[in-house]
Enzyme design. Sequence first.
Site, mmCIF file in Angstrom:
data_model
loop_
_atom_site.group_PDB
_atom_site.id
_atom_site.type_symbol
_atom_site.label_atom_id
_atom_site.label_comp_id
_atom_site.label_asym_id
_atom_site.label_seq_id
_atom_site.Cartn_x
_atom_site.Cartn_y
_atom_site.Cartn_z
ATOM 1 N N GLY A 23 0.790 -1.222 0.000
ATOM 2 C CA GLY A 23 0.000 0.000 0.000
ATOM 3 C C GLY A 23 0.818 1.266 0.000
ATOM 4 C CG ASP A 67 -4.916 -0.782 -0.778
ATOM 5 O OD1 ASP A 67 -4.121 -0.908 -1.725
ATOM 6 O OD2 ASP A 67 -5.548 -1.731 -0.286
HETATM 7 N N1 ATP Z 1 11.222 3.102 -7.603
HETATM 8 C C1 ATP Z 1 10.065 3.696 -7.867
HETATM 9 N N2 ATP Z 1 9.964 5.051 -7.850
HETATM 10 C C2 ATP Z 1 8.781 5.663 -8.090
HETATM 11 N N3 ATP Z 1 7.640 4.989 -8.364
HETATM 12 C C3 ATP Z 1 7.698 3.631 -8.402
HETATM 13 C C4 ATP Z 1 8.901 2.913 -8.159
HETATM 14 N N4 ATP Z 1 8.628 1.566 -8.239
HETATM 15 C C5 ATP Z 1 7.308 1.446 -8.532
HETATM 16 N N5 ATP Z 1 6.769 2.675 -8.643
HETATM 17 C C6 ATP Z 1 5.381 3.026 -8.943
HETATM 18 O O1 ATP Z 1 4.785 3.340 -7.673
HETATM 19 C C7 ATP Z 1 3.429 2.975 -7.695
HETATM 20 C C8 ATP Z 1 3.203 1.982 -6.551
HETATM 21 O O2 ATP Z 1 1.839 1.896 -6.356
HETATM 22 P P1 ATP Z 1 1.091 0.466 -6.434
HETATM 23 O O3 ATP Z 1 -0.298 0.697 -5.980
HETATM 24 O O4 ATP Z 1 1.338 -0.162 -7.759
HETATM 25 O O5 ATP Z 1 1.876 -0.432 -5.382
HETATM 26 P P2 ATP Z 1 1.636 -0.491 -3.822
HETATM 27 O O6 ATP Z 1 0.621 0.532 -3.420
HETATM 28 O O7 ATP Z 1 2.968 -0.425 -3.180
HETATM 29 O O8 ATP Z 1 1.056 -1.944 -3.658
HETATM 30 P P3 ATP Z 1 -0.521 -2.377 -3.502
HETATM 31 O O9 ATP Z 1 -1.312 -1.307 -4.201
HETATM 32 O O10 ATP Z 1 -0.608 -3.700 -4.166
HETATM 33 O O11 ATP Z 1 -0.744 -2.411 -2.029
HETATM 34 C C9 ATP Z 1 3.151 2.347 -9.049
HETATM 35 O O12 ATP Z 1 2.613 3.327 -9.903
HETATM 36 C C10 ATP Z 1 4.536 1.912 -9.546
HETATM 37 O O13 ATP Z 1 4.620 1.947 -10.960
HETATM 38 C C1 MEV Z 2 -5.707 -5.397 -5.588
HETATM 39 C C2 MEV Z 2 -6.452 -4.469 -4.650
HETATM 40 O O1 MEV Z 2 -7.614 -5.119 -4.160
HETATM 41 C C3 MEV Z 2 -5.616 -4.124 -3.447
HETATM 42 C C4 MEV Z 2 -4.276 -3.534 -3.777
HETATM 43 O O2 MEV Z 2 -3.539 -3.312 -2.574
HETATM 44 C C5 MEV Z 2 -6.832 -3.209 -5.439
HETATM 45 C C6 MEV Z 2 -7.852 -2.343 -4.697
HETATM 46 O O3 MEV Z 2 -8.473 -2.820 -3.737
HETATM 47 O O4 MEV Z 2 -7.992 -1.192 -5.116
HETATM 48 MG MG MG Z 3 -1.297 0.713 -4.233
#
Ligand code: ATP
Ligand code: MEV
Ligand code: MG
Length: 320
Positions: A107, A152
């Site tokens: 997240g 999230d």
């Molecule tokens: N090193 C980096 N620097 C800046 N942005 C990045 C980097 N690595 C990934 N990203 C981008 O940061 C964002 C991360 O958000 P994303 O929602 O995909 O992942 P998360 O929030 O960490 O995981 P999730 O949503 O599954 O909980 C994405 O747009 C991804 O492309």
């Molecule tokens: C994959 C998902 O269910 C969780 C991502 O952390 C996307 C969302 O809920 O927006």
């Molecule tokens: Mg995310």
Amino acid sequence: MKAIASAPAKTILFGEHSVVYDEPAIAGAVNKRAYVEITKSDRDKSILRSYDLNFEVELDTKHKKYILKKGKPGIIRYILEALNRVHDHTPIEMTLSSSVPIGSGLGSSAAVTVATLAALYRYHNIRFNKKSLAHDAHMVEQAVQGVASPLDTLVSTYGGLVYLSRNKKVEHFKVNFNVPFVVGYTHKHGNTGKIVKDVRNLKNNNPKIINPVITSMGNLTNYAKQAILKGDFKKVGELMNINHGFLDVLGVNTLELSRMVYVARGAGAIGSKITGAGGGGSIIALCPDKVNEVARAINKSDNVLKIRFTRKGVSSRVYE
Ligand SMILES: Nc1ncnc2c1ncn2[C@@H]1O[C@H](COP(=O)(O)OP(=O)(O)OP(=O)(O)O)[C@@H](O)[C@H]1O
Ligand SMILES: C[C@@](O)(CCO)CC(=O)[O-]
Ligand SMILES: [Mg+2]
């Protein structure tokens, strides 16, 4: 005047992806945070920077344009969307720091979005509460990703261990759920926006197969809620393993995630599954009595993050 805010990362125990289709989910805030600081700039342009994420952006907020001086645009898109919605064009210096691995299913996008909005509301003396902040942050994720559930951003705002019901009612678990979890993560970042759209395409192309899977994931989450309330961790672990199988059906599993899931179980975890969007990122393993063994086993080929749930959600303040 300086406005600062921080918000926690999260780990999803049950319901990722199915929550996008209004099924319930269970997720908890964890002890990794994103921090945003905003001060007035004496330059004619705004600067957005992050030393630990190694990016710098020059913002022409009047014309809603930006110049990426260094780094990758990914996570920056969430900050720019928040700025477009809240900020006027007065020059500011915005600094982001984060102990949340980016793109790792924990997240980072939600924690960064919630902290950015809270800092901007404080900077502009805009009244807000957790309900309005969680809503606004969800709208930012929705705008950047195209598809997003409120899960999230809710967890990053409220903190604690949260059950989100089918009609989007938020329930906070009062139980002391500090059982030992281990998070394993790969350096293969996921991109939630893209992965969620891939699942939507799979569902639209195979509705008679995928719709019942999504419904079963929702039912599973409700059984898991009962098991958590009863402290039946054996059942929680069993349901985590079944949930992982459903995520594999949705196509969000990878070789690295599978490896960590099965290595964790082989080392004594009673449950392990993908957490977050998948397609890279993290797994979570429930391992009463075997935390060190599971952490060591995962660490042989991937990365381990020892997390603890936290009740602390978003926090923000202004220094005059
Ligand atoms: N090193 C980096 N620097 C800046 N942005 C990045 C980097 N690595 C990934 N990203 C981008 O940061 C964002 C991360 O958000 P994303 O929602 O995909 O992942 P998360 O929030 O960490 O995981 P999730 O949503 O599954 O909980 C994405 O747009 C991804 O492309
Ligand atoms: C994959 C998902 O269910 C969780 C991502 O952390 C996307 C969302 O809920 O927006
Ligand atoms: Mg995310």
